[in-house]
Write an enzyme that holds these catalytic residues in place. Structure first.
Site, PDB file in Angstrom:
ATOM      1  N   VAL A 110       2.994  -5.224  -3.185  1.00  0.00           N
ATOM      2  CA  VAL A 110       4.185  -6.024  -3.446  1.00  0.00           C
ATOM      3  C   VAL A 110       4.799  -5.710  -4.809  1.00  0.00           C
ATOM      4  CG1 VAL A 110       2.824  -7.984  -4.331  1.00  0.00           C
ATOM      5  CG2 VAL A 110       5.126  -8.360  -3.428  1.00  0.00           C
ATOM      6  N   TYR A 114      -8.177  -6.259  10.134  1.00  0.00           N
ATOM      7  CA  TYR A 114      -8.553  -5.563   8.908  1.00  0.00           C
ATOM      8  C   TYR A 114      -9.666  -6.324   8.195  1.00  0.00           C
ATOM      9  CZ  TYR A 114      -8.238  -4.221   3.965  1.00  0.00           C
ATOM     10  OH  TYR A 114      -8.542  -3.846   2.679  1.00  0.00           O
TER      11      TYR A 114
END
Length: 315
Positions: free
Chosen positions: A190, A147
């Site tokens: 998160v 990525y």
């Protein structure tokens, strides 16, 4: 202005769309819904500035050519991408195609029509930071996942079009962004995952020892930063960071959200090689060139996100 926003049905894209429409621009959104959701932009459908939603891929060159020829966009905010680090490790081809080749296709159309490009990169391209003054744009990069590697490759192409063709382009690197409309499941961030689990009484699972830190930027602050980069010549040809300027360990974040240490569990990291131990942003360049500063504290941002999830905003 006539503006194309790729990835506009995604989490950050949705807020960028809202900001652009509030400023009176004409907006086209291109999104294949691999990460985004059409429901994210449903409230904009009746807005007079919302011209069209196109459910298709940035890899569709014929579509891109037709779109640009018909509409002659003045600005392209290019947020469309594969964004999951773990997915990129398991399937690097898809991430490279979307993030690097897709960006090249966008650049080619923008070059033909002299359309300014704002390219959304990521803080995940950076190497570990040990300096408490934070990561500047001159900090070394270390693509620890496909990525990040795909984003670095795309960044270089974006900047090459500025230097080679004089095309107005800018690379932006927001740090970890969170807030309403972020997914609360496996592909989410998160903060959203922790809040959702806390509200459900589920354990908050932390990969590794939890000492890794993140600089968490509230999504409305991020959207203002993204939009401002499109309307400033000062950032053309530049790389610009945006973050809160404070980092927090994942352990402390979990404690802040749940308040119950018994609900915090540590589990084996799936891909430890992709972990960046410390992320702390220095946004001095954004402040200098764009007069941008974050306005929402972490505590306020968490409260807003929690309220959104409690009111049924689960994705």
């Amino acid at each position: 202005m006539k503006i194309l926003l790729t990835g506009g049905a995604g989490f950050i894209g949705r807020w960028v769309a809202k900001h652009l429409l509030s400023e009176g621009h004409q907006l086209w959104i291109l999104d294949d819904l691999s990460n985004g959701r059409e429901e994210n932009i449903s409230e904009f459908k009746e807005h007079p500035g919302f011209i069209q939603f196109i459910n298709d891929s940035i890899l569709n060159e014929t579509l891109l050519e037709d779109l640009f020829n018909e509409n002659h966009f003045e600005i392209c905010y290019h947020l469309g991408a594969s964004i999951n680090v773990q997915d990129s490790i398991d399937d690097p081809r898809t991430t490279f195609n979307n993030d690097t080749i897709g960006t090249f296709y966008i650049l080619e159309q923008c070059r033909k029509h002299n359309t300014k490009v704002i390219f959304m990169s990521t803080c995940m391209v950076y190497d570990r930071c040990n300096d408490e003054t934070g990561i500047t744009e001159n900090h070394s990069t270390k693509p620890a996942s496909p990525y990040a590697g795909a984003k670095v490759a795309a960044e270089n192409m974006v900047l090459s079009y500025y230097h080679t063709y004089g095309l107005p382009t800018v690379v932006i690197r927001p740090f970890n962004t969170y807030g309403p409309f972020q997914k609360t499941g496996g592909e989410g961030g998160v903060v959203a995952i922790f809040i959702n689990n806390h509200l459900k009484g589920i354990d908050l699972n932390i990969y590794g020892d939890g000492t890794q830190t993140r600089d968490l930027l509230y999504v409305e602050d991020c959207a203002k930063f993204v939009v401002s980069a499109g309307f400033s010549d000062a950032v053309n040809g530049e790389i610009v960071n945006a973050g809160l300027g404070k980092d927090i360990s994942i352990n402390n974040l979990a404690s802040l959200i749940t308040g119950n240490l018994m609900k915090i569990k540590h589990i084996e990291h799936i891909h430890p090689q992709s972990e960046i131990q410390k992320l702390l942003c220095n946004s001095g360049k954004a402040t200098s060139l764009l007069d941008w500063k974050p306005e929402v504290t972490l505590e306020e941002g968490i409260a807003r996100t929690k309220t959104w999830i409690q009111q049924g905003g689960l994705l």
